[in-house]
Design a protein around this motif. Structure first.
Motif, PDB file in Angstrom:
ATOM      1  N   TYR A   1       0.840  -1.207   0.000  1.00 12.97           N
ATOM      2  CA  TYR A   1       0.000   0.000   0.000  1.00 12.97           C
ATOM      3  C   TYR A   1       0.877   1.259   0.000  1.00 12.97           C
ATOM      4  CZ  TYR A   1      -3.341   3.504   1.642  1.00 12.97           C
ATOM      5  OH  TYR A   1      -4.115   4.643   1.768  1.00 12.97           O
TER       6      TYR A   1
ATOM      7  N   ASP B   1       1.867   7.071  -6.598  1.00 10.13           N
ATOM      8  CA  ASP B   1       0.836   8.080  -6.865  1.00 10.13           C
ATOM      9  C   ASP B   1       1.371   9.502  -6.692  1.00 10.13           C
ATOM     10  OD1 ASP B   1      -1.049   6.199  -7.476  1.00 10.13           O
ATOM     11  OD2 ASP B   1      -1.924   6.133  -5.452  1.00 10.13           O
TER      12      ASP B   1
ATOM     13  N   GLN C   1       3.509  -7.766  -6.542  1.00 10.04           N
ATOM     14  CA  GLN C   1       2.226  -8.190  -5.975  1.00 10.04           C
ATOM     15  C   GLN C   1       1.784  -9.531  -6.564  1.00 10.04           C
ATOM     16  OE1 GLN C   1       0.050  -4.580  -6.967  1.00 10.04           O
ATOM     17  NE2 GLN C   1      -0.145  -4.011  -4.800  1.00 10.04           N
TER      18      GLN C   1
ATOM     19  N   ALA D   1      -5.618  -9.488  -7.068  1.00  7.66           N
ATOM     20  CA  ALA D   1      -6.582  -8.386  -7.195  1.00  7.66           C
ATOM     21  C   ALA D   1      -5.880  -7.040  -7.024  1.00  7.66           C
ATOM     22  CB  ALA D   1      -7.696  -8.547  -6.160  1.00  7.66           C
ATOM     23  N   ASP D   2      -4.971  -6.973  -6.047  1.00  2.00           N
ATOM     24  CA  ASP D   2      -4.221  -5.729  -5.844  1.00  2.00           C
ATOM     25  C   ASP D   2      -3.350  -5.417  -7.058  1.00  2.00           C
ATOM     26  OD1 ASP D   2      -5.338  -5.536  -3.359  1.00  2.00           O
ATOM     27  OD2 ASP D   2      -3.579  -6.276  -2.271  1.00  2.00           O
TER      28      ASP D   2
ATOM     29  N   PHE E   1      -3.881  -6.257 -10.145  1.00  2.00           N
ATOM     30  CA  PHE E   1      -4.745  -5.816 -11.245  1.00  2.00           C
ATOM     31  C   PHE E   1      -5.149  -4.354 -11.052  1.00  2.00           C
ATOM     32  CE2 PHE E   1      -8.585  -5.645 -13.826  1.00  2.00           C
ATOM     33  CZ  PHE E   1      -8.165  -6.324 -14.969  1.00  2.00           C
ATOM     34  N   THR E   2      -5.460  -4.001  -9.812  1.00  2.00           N
ATOM     35  CA  THR E   2      -5.826  -2.613  -9.515  1.00  2.00           C
ATOM     36  C   THR E   2      -4.650  -1.669  -9.772  1.00  2.00           C
ATOM     37  OG1 THR E   2      -7.387  -3.349  -7.825  1.00  2.00           O
ATOM     38  CG2 THR E   2      -6.662  -1.054  -7.715  1.00  2.00           C
ATOM     39  N   THR E   3      -3.460  -2.102  -9.380  1.00  2.00           N
ATOM     40  CA  THR E   3      -2.265  -1.277  -9.597  1.00  2.00           C
ATOM     41  C   THR E   3      -2.010  -1.092 -11.092  1.00  2.00           C
ATOM     42  OG1 THR E   3      -1.302  -2.129  -7.543  1.00  2.00           O
ATOM     43  CG2 THR E   3       0.194  -1.049  -9.101  1.00  2.00           C
TER      44      THR E   3
ATOM     45  N   GLY F   1      -4.158  -0.910 -13.345  1.00  5.91           N
ATOM     46  CA  GLY F   1      -5.128   0.062 -13.838  1.00  5.91           C
ATOM     47  C   GLY F   1      -4.682   1.503 -13.660  1.00  5.91           C
ATOM     48  N   LYS F   2      -3.700   1.736 -12.807  1.00 10.73           N
ATOM     49  CA  LYS F   2      -3.193   3.088 -12.589  1.00 10.73           C
ATOM     50  C   LYS F   2      -2.187   3.525 -13.655  1.00 10.73           C
ATOM     51  CE  LYS F   2      -3.684   3.038  -7.541  1.00 10.73           C
ATOM     52  NZ  LYS F   2      -4.374   4.345  -7.372  1.00 10.73           N
TER      53      LYS F   2
ATOM     54  N   GLN G   1       0.417  -0.446 -19.939  1.00 10.10           N
ATOM     55  CA  GLN G   1      -0.520  -1.186 -19.084  1.00 10.10           C
ATOM     56  C   GLN G   1      -0.678  -2.624 -19.581  1.00 10.10           C
ATOM     57  OE1 GLN G   1      -5.038  -0.844 -19.090  1.00 10.10           O
ATOM     58  NE2 GLN G   1      -4.498   0.521 -17.377  1.00 10.10           N
TER      59      GLN G   1
ATOM     60  N   TYR H   1      -7.842  -8.881 -21.050  1.00 10.18           N
ATOM     61  CA  TYR H   1      -7.447  -7.477 -20.921  1.00 10.18           C
ATOM     62  C   TYR H   1      -6.192  -7.163 -21.735  1.00 10.18           C
ATOM     63  CZ  TYR H   1     -10.685  -8.087 -17.087  1.00 10.18           C
ATOM     64  OH  TYR H   1     -11.804  -8.383 -16.347  1.00 10.18           O
TER      65      TYR H   1
END
Length: 668
Positions: free
Chosen positions: A335, A342, A361, A368-369, A371-373, A375-376, A383, A409
């Motif tokens: 995190y 960011d 990760q 899941a984390d 995949f979210t990262t 997306g940033k 990507q 994706y």
């Protein structure tokens, strides 16, 4: 009369010397086989070897018939013709190994007596050692290895030296003499090869059931580490090498040694600024965690403050926490790493950090984390590359079902093909053909994205390989049609040749001979369009290797023989002296020769070897042919050769007297 005698007593070199040596070697074989060398036979031999009488039709006497039917004897005759002792030794070392496999110790001794080059004499001694070791004569085997070790001290630094020293070191370790193996390894002149061998010794010792031997592995790693300190590398590369060794120490259970190594690495203060790839400081912090030094790892992270390297270090340390069983400690660190990312402006630096976090990760199982990262990441291509890296990691970690989900994706057709084809192969192995069909149809389905030739060149062969693992059916036919349409998206340039040869292998595996021939035909046409380019020999080599793989031995020989020899101008003289045998032509012809030998086609194997313009390449091929010839085939052709002894039988032949100083085996 021995081969050695025929060489020692030959007169001063003249134009007829090769023919006289040939006749002498034939006579040796005749005596060995018990065939009388009558006056008529001798006259027939003389008529056949006379160079000025080639117009007469050949008259084959019994001796010549036997010789022409025996590949090992022909190799011996060819070896005698070499003027260079190194080439003679290399060829005969293979014959010696072949003789020992056939329990023909006395014949091996004769050939050993004429090998004088220290490199190949040492190789031959290793063959003798393996022979005696396999018969339970451990003291004799160890003595022979020690004699090979002594010979290597006479070898000047050259390309052959590293290989033979590694082999001697391996044998010494196998026989339990790790101290001698370390001494031999220390004489390898190439630093990276030497360090790698020390690490191999440590791994072998650590796996030994004896606690004393296992503890000795730490000494091998310590020497490797000291060697790495002086390696001719840049600071960052040298530090990475040192960290790799410390990680091996941790993995092998030498914790105290690993911590000392890490102390030294920390004292180097690696990469004060961000360079290419993952910063070394991040790898150091992660290595600290793996070695049990979590507190020191966090000290390193805190010392980086708001530096971009802090995000890298946080992610690497988090992954190391997860790997050591502390997933609760890993999650908040991930995190914090994302928060660090960011805080930076969009651009290549931020993209690189986010991609690193995604990979770490994924390794930690936080999918899941990850995949979210991903997306940033603002850049769509970057990507997609990060998501594809996720899939690669998942396949590597044995999670193909999770990896396949990433394909939804990744619109790039080549990337999708790679992911889905690998997933399909997994399901085929599990017997789930229906799911495999579905994945393969998805793999070749158009996505609307512009195809990338580079990723398609990797992905499409995987699709064809998976398709030909399946039985014929409507789904396979449909997928093949779509795959061929995608294949048209790859330009017909040199890069397409290896794609077509790999597809041809897959088609032949599926018993589609006509399709394989068409694929190789296309590869030939593309290669021919590039005949004036430097890459042309490499393309032909690739085609020849594919022809071998699909069973077209004669076609492969024809292709290999067509490869031209064009030494690259910027190769220095020393490299050319030792590495020319690695040219595309030599590689292809050697592969043909070995394949023919394994099939028992000795004459074809020898034809391939003799097509090589370089004497060193021919010698190497002769050696490989001798070792590849099937034993049953040779026993059938050697006539008077002694039959192999039954397991447990007492050997009647003595230990090689040519190997001076070798102790007699126990019980003899």
């Amino acid at each position: 009369m021995s081969i050695r005698f025929s060489i020692a007593c030959s007169p001063a070199p003249d134009t007829k010397r090769p023919w006289r040596l040939l006749a002498a070697a034939v006579a040796v074989f005749a005596l060995a086989c018990g065939i009388p060398a009558s006056a008529e036979a001798q006259e027939a031999i003389a008529e056949q070897v006379a160079p000025d009488d080639a117009a007469k039709p050949p008259v084959l006497d019994p001796v010549t018939e036997v010789v022409e039917g025996d590949a090992l004897t022909q190799i011996r005759i060819s070896a005698i013709a070499f003027q260079n002792p190194k080439d003679l030794g290399q060829a005969l070392s293979g014959v010696i190994g072949a003789f020992l496999k056939r329990d023909r110790l006395s014949d091996a001794m004769v050939d050993f007596s004429v090998v004088h080059d220290p490199v190949w004499r040492a190789y031959a001694l290793l063959h003798f050692a393996e022979y005696h070791y396999g018969r339970g004569e451990l003291n004799t085997a160890a003595s022979l290895v020690n004699q090979a070790d002594a010979l290597t001290r006479k070898i000047f630094a050259q390309s052959d030296e590293t290989v033979v020293l590694r082999l001697v070191s391996q044998r010494q370790a196998e026989y339990g003499d790790y101290a001698a193996a370390r001494r031999t390894t220390a004489r390898i002149t190439a630093p990276e090869q030497r360090i790698a061998r020390f690490i191999e010794l440590a791994e072998a010792q650590a796996a030994d059931p004896s606690k004393r031997t296992a503890a000795g592995g730490a000494e091998s790693l310590r020497i490797a580490f000291e060697d790495a300190k002086k390696a001719p590398l840049g600071k960052q590369d040298r530090t990475r090498l040192l960290l790799d060794i410390s990680d091996r120490a941790t993995a092998l259970g030498y914790g105290a040694l690993a911590r000392k190594m890490l102390d030294y690495c920390y004292s180097l203060r690696p990469d004060s600024t961000l360079g290419k790839g993952v910063p070394v400081i991040a790898d150091l912090a992660a290595a600290m965690v793996r070695a049990g030094e979590r507190g020191r790892a966090m000290e390193i992270v805190r010392s980086l403050k708001s530096d971009i390297r802090r995000g890298y270090a946080l992610a690497s340390v988090a992954r190391a926490f997860a790997a050591t069983g502390n997933i609760e400690g890993a999650v908040p660190l991930f995190y914090l790493a994302v928060q660090d990312a960011d805080s930076h402006e969009e651009g290549a630096i931020k993209t690189g950090l986010l991609t690193h976090i995604v990979k770490e990760q994924t390794h930690a199982g936080r999918l899941a984390d990850a995949f979210t990262t991903a997306g940033k990441i603002a850049d769509p291509a970057a990507q997609q590359s990060a998501l594809f890296a996720m899939a690669e990691i998942l396949f590597g970690n044995g999670k193909p079902i999770e990896a396949v989900k990433i394909a939804d994706y990744t619109p790039d057709p080549g990337m999708r093909a790679q992911v889905l084809a690998r997933g399909a192969s997994f399901h085929i192995g599990q017997g789930d053909l229906k799911q495999a069909e579905t994945l393969l149809l998805d793999a070749v389905e158009p996505t609307g994205a512009k195809p990338d030739a580079a990723t398609l060149a990797v992905g499409l062969p995987l699709v064809f390989e998976a398709l030909y693992e399946m039985k014929k059916g409507s789904a396979r036919t449909k997928a093949l049609t779509a795959a061929h349409k995608l294949l048209e998206m790859i330009p017909d340039d040199a890069a397409k040749v290896p794609v077509m040869t790999r597809i041809a292998r897959a088609e032949m595996h599926g018993k589609e001979k006509d399709a394989a021939d068409r694929s190789l035909g296309m590869a030939w046409r593309i290669a021919w369009f590039n005949k004036d380019k430097e890459i042309f020999p490499e393309l032909l080599r690739d085609i020849a290797m594919a022809q071998l793989d699909i069973g077209e031995l004669l076609l492969a020989f024809d292709t290999a023989a067509r490869i031209s020899e064009n030494p690259i101008a910027d190769i220095d003289e020393l490299e050319r002296l030792f590495d020319r045998r690695q040219s595309p032509k030599i590689k292809a012809l050697t592969a043909v020769a070995v394949a023919a030998a394994r099939r028992g086609e000795g004459n074809l194997a020898l034809r391939a070897a003799r097509a090589m313009p370089d004497s060193g390449g021919r010698a190497a091929a002769y050696r490989e042919i001798a070792l590849a010839l099937p034993i049953e085939n040779q026993q059938a052709k050697l006539g008077a050769a002694p039959a192999p002894k039954q397991p447990g039988a007492t050997a009647a032949q003595p230990v090689s007297s040519a190997v001076e100083g070798s102790p007699a085996p126990a019980g003899r």
